[in-house]
Design a protein around this motif. Structure first.
Motif, PDB file in Angstrom:
ATOM      1  N   ASP A 288       0.796  -1.235   0.000  1.00 47.68           N
ATOM      2  CA  ASP A 288       0.000   0.000   0.000  1.00 47.68           C
ATOM      3  C   ASP A 288       0.829   1.285   0.000  1.00 47.68           C
ATOM      4  OD1 ASP A 288       0.896   0.364   2.617  1.00 47.68           O
ATOM      5  OD2 ASP A 288      -0.997  -0.235   3.526  1.00 47.68           O
ATOM      6  N   TYR A 289       2.151   1.190  -0.025  1.00 47.19           N
ATOM      7  CA  TYR A 289       3.058   2.337  -0.103  1.00 47.19           C
ATOM      8  C   TYR A 289       2.910   3.319   1.059  1.00 47.19           C
ATOM      9  CZ  TYR A 289       3.262   0.472  -4.803  1.00 47.19           C
ATOM     10  OH  TYR A 289       3.370  -0.362  -5.869  1.00 47.19           O
ATOM     11  N   GLN A 290       2.376   2.842   2.157  1.00 44.58           N
ATOM     12  CA  GLN A 290       2.288   3.675   3.359  1.00 44.58           C
ATOM     13  C   GLN A 290       3.479   3.335   4.250  1.00 44.58           C
ATOM     14  OE1 GLN A 290      -0.209   6.028   3.876  1.00 44.58           O
ATOM     15  NE2 GLN A 290      -0.748   5.459   1.789  1.00 44.58           N
ATOM     16  N   THR A 291       4.238   4.349   4.618  1.00 36.17           N
ATOM     17  CA  THR A 291       5.410   4.076   5.440  1.00 36.17           C
ATOM     18  C   THR A 291       4.988   3.674   6.843  1.00 36.17           C
ATOM     19  OG1 THR A 291       5.632   6.400   6.037  1.00 36.17           O
ATOM     20  CG2 THR A 291       6.964   5.622   4.188  1.00 36.17           C
TER      21      THR A 291
ATOM     22  N   ALA B 129      19.781  -2.547   0.357  1.00 35.66           N
ATOM     23  CA  ALA B 129      19.454  -1.136   0.602  1.00 35.66           C
ATOM     24  C   ALA B 129      20.232  -0.224  -0.339  1.00 35.66           C
ATOM     25  CB  ALA B 129      19.749  -0.771   2.058  1.00 35.66           C
ATOM     26  N   LEU B 130      21.464  -0.581  -0.610  1.00 38.62           N
ATOM     27  CA  LEU B 130      22.302   0.246  -1.476  1.00 38.62           C
ATOM     28  C   LEU B 130      21.822   0.247  -2.927  1.00 38.62           C
ATOM     29  CD1 LEU B 130      25.766  -0.762  -0.007  1.00 38.62           C
ATOM     30  CD2 LEU B 130      24.543   1.400   0.333  1.00 38.62           C
ATOM     31  N   GLU B 131      20.948  -0.680  -3.274  1.00 42.09           N
ATOM     32  CA  GLU B 131      20.426  -0.779  -4.637  1.00 42.09           C
ATOM     33  C   GLU B 131      19.014  -0.213  -4.776  1.00 42.09           C
ATOM     34  OE1 GLU B 131      22.341  -1.586  -7.062  1.00 42.09           O
ATOM     35  OE2 GLU B 131      23.987  -2.226  -5.775  1.00 42.09           O
ATOM     36  N   CYS B 132      18.448   0.311  -3.680  1.00 34.60           N
ATOM     37  CA  CYS B 132      17.057   0.776  -3.706  1.00 34.60           C
ATOM     38  C   CYS B 132      16.958   2.278  -3.925  1.00 34.60           C
ATOM     39  CB  CYS B 132      16.359   0.411  -2.397  1.00 34.60           C
ATOM     40  SG  CYS B 132      16.025  -1.347  -2.281  1.00 34.60           S
ATOM     41  N   ALA B 133      16.049   2.667  -4.800  1.00 31.92           N
ATOM     42  CA  ALA B 133      15.783   4.081  -5.044  1.00 31.92           C
ATOM     43  C   ALA B 133      14.740   4.627  -4.067  1.00 31.92           C
ATOM     44  CB  ALA B 133      15.299   4.274  -6.485  1.00 31.92           C
ATOM     45  N   ASP B 134      13.759   3.819  -3.704  1.00 32.04           N
ATOM     46  CA  ASP B 134      12.701   4.262  -2.794  1.00 32.04           C
ATOM     47  C   ASP B 134      13.308   4.484  -1.403  1.00 32.04           C
ATOM     48  OD1 ASP B 134      10.586   3.681  -0.639  1.00 32.04           O
ATOM     49  OD2 ASP B 134       9.363   3.956  -2.439  1.00 32.04           O
ATOM     50  N   PRO B 135      13.226   5.711  -0.878  1.00 32.64           N
ATOM     51  CA  PRO B 135      13.879   6.004   0.407  1.00 32.64           C
ATOM     52  C   PRO B 135      13.278   5.229   1.586  1.00 32.64           C
ATOM     53  CG  PRO B 135      12.533   7.864  -0.290  1.00 32.64           C
ATOM     54  CD  PRO B 135      12.545   6.884  -1.425  1.00 32.64           C
ATOM     55  N   ASN B 136      11.992   4.899   1.516  1.00 31.96           N
ATOM     56  CA  ASN B 136      11.371   4.161   2.615  1.00 31.96           C
ATOM     57  C   ASN B 136      11.819   2.702   2.637  1.00 31.96           C
ATOM     58  OD1 ASN B 136       9.738   6.354   3.671  1.00 31.96           O
ATOM     59  ND2 ASN B 136       8.598   6.175   1.762  1.00 31.96           N
ATOM     60  N   VAL B 137      11.857   2.080   1.458  1.00 28.50           N
ATOM     61  CA  VAL B 137      12.337   0.700   1.368  1.00 28.50           C
ATOM     62  C   VAL B 137      13.796   0.662   1.803  1.00 28.50           C
ATOM     63  CG1 VAL B 137      12.874  -1.218  -0.193  1.00 28.50           C
ATOM     64  CG2 VAL B 137      10.714   0.002  -0.417  1.00 28.50           C
TER      65      VAL B 137
ATOM     66  N   GLN C  26      15.393   2.627   3.849  1.00 26.59           N
ATOM     67  CA  GLN C  26      15.527   2.765   5.308  1.00 26.59           C
ATOM     68  C   GLN C  26      15.071   1.510   6.039  1.00 26.59           C
ATOM     69  OE1 GLN C  26      17.101   5.496   6.801  1.00 26.59           O
ATOM     70  NE2 GLN C  26      17.165   3.942   8.415  1.00 26.59           N
ATOM     71  N   MET C  27      14.007   0.870   5.557  1.00 27.96           N
ATOM     72  CA  MET C  27      13.551  -0.373   6.186  1.00 27.96           C
ATOM     73  C   MET C  27      14.634  -1.450   6.100  1.00 27.96           C
ATOM     74  SD  MET C  27       9.580  -0.789   5.115  1.00 27.96           S
ATOM     75  CE  MET C  27       8.840   0.694   4.496  1.00 27.96           C
ATOM     76  N   LEU C  28      15.316  -1.522   4.970  1.00 27.02           N
ATOM     77  CA  LEU C  28      16.373  -2.514   4.805  1.00 27.02           C
ATOM     78  C   LEU C  28      17.593  -2.177   5.663  1.00 27.02           C
ATOM     79  CD1 LEU C  28      16.075  -3.142   0.963  1.00 27.02           C
ATOM     80  CD2 LEU C  28      15.340  -4.663   2.822  1.00 27.02           C
ATOM     81  N   VAL C  29      17.942  -0.900   5.750  1.00 26.77           N
ATOM     82  CA  VAL C  29      19.050  -0.496   6.631  1.00 26.77           C
ATOM     83  C   VAL C  29      18.703  -0.844   8.077  1.00 26.77           C
ATOM     84  CG1 VAL C  29      20.294   1.499   7.596  1.00 26.77           C
ATOM     85  CG2 VAL C  29      19.977   1.301   5.118  1.00 26.77           C
ATOM     86  N   ASN C  30      17.470  -0.521   8.503  1.00 30.48           N
ATOM     87  CA  ASN C  30      17.047  -0.857   9.863  1.00 30.48           C
ATOM     88  C   ASN C  30      17.092  -2.365  10.099  1.00 30.48           C
ATOM     89  OD1 ASN C  30      16.589   1.858  10.270  1.00 30.48           O
ATOM     90  ND2 ASN C  30      14.369   1.706  10.243  1.00 30.48           N
ATOM     91  N   GLY C  31      16.658  -3.147   9.096  1.00 31.03           N
ATOM     92  CA  GLY C  31      16.703  -4.598   9.209  1.00 31.03           C
ATOM     93  C   GLY C  31      18.127  -5.112   9.325  1.00 31.03           C
TER      94      GLY C  31
END
Length: 192
Positions: free
Chosen positions: A61-64, A123-131, A133-138
């Protein structure tokens, strides 16, 4: 908001990895004998589920979602047992229906280390800033949980930390010297 092909594949890989971790950790939780290890596994399963659900929710749903970071297991340098102390020989256990706690802890540690690396790389390959950040947090979560498992294993003598001669370590590390204050990336202060 559509995702790029590359980040779609990266998130697919991470979700697949998290699914496998949750399934394996659940199996390990049922097999382990030590109540402390069981409780640790339970917490790690819960954080893996949270990360898994958060990524799925956002990609649907693209909701952060707000990421809740778990505190890192508190440890101090003096808590770590350094040196090799008669490590016992080991070999893979074949044909057993049940893993022992040492094998379970080692498998959990490997899973966390790999997941931390894989999520940071994704995370280093993602353009979407929310995705991203979620991957960095993970990744940070898995790194912290890996350290908790390391401490558990270290205190039981299952993960021993080899050392080198103090003089050798200092010689190697003291080779690097600090940059004097006021140095601006090679530009002299008179150029400012």
């Amino acid at each position: 908001m559509p995702f790029g092909a590359h980040e779609t594949m990266e998130v697919h890989e991470i979700l697949s990895e998290k699914k496998g971790m949750i399934e394996h950790f659940s199996m390990y939780e049922q097999q382990c004998q030590d109540p402390n290890l069981r409780e640790m596994l339970h917490r790690h399963i819960q954080s893996a589920i949270q990360g898994y659900n958060q990524l799925i929710s956002y990609t649907h749903d693209y909701q952060t979602a707000q990421a809740k970071m778990m505190p890192m297991h508190a440890a101090h340098n003096h808590d770590i047992r350094y040196g090799l102390h008669n490590p016992s020989p080991t070999a893979p256990q074949m044909g057993t229906a049940r893993m022992n706690d040492q094998s379970i802890a080692g498998s959990v540690l490997s899973a966390h280390k790999n997941s931390a690396k894989n999520q940071m790389s994704a995370a280093l390959e993602c353009a979407d800033p929310n995705v991203r950040q979620m991957l960095v947090n993970g990744s940070v979560m898995c790194a912290n949980e890996a350290y908790e498992v390391f401490n558990y294993m270290n205190h039981r003598g299952w993960y021993q930390v080899p050392t080198m001669n103090d003089h050798t370590a200092k010689t190697m590390l003291h080779h690097y010297q600090p940059i004097p204050q006021g140095t601006m990336g090679g530009m002299g202060t008179d150029m400012m």
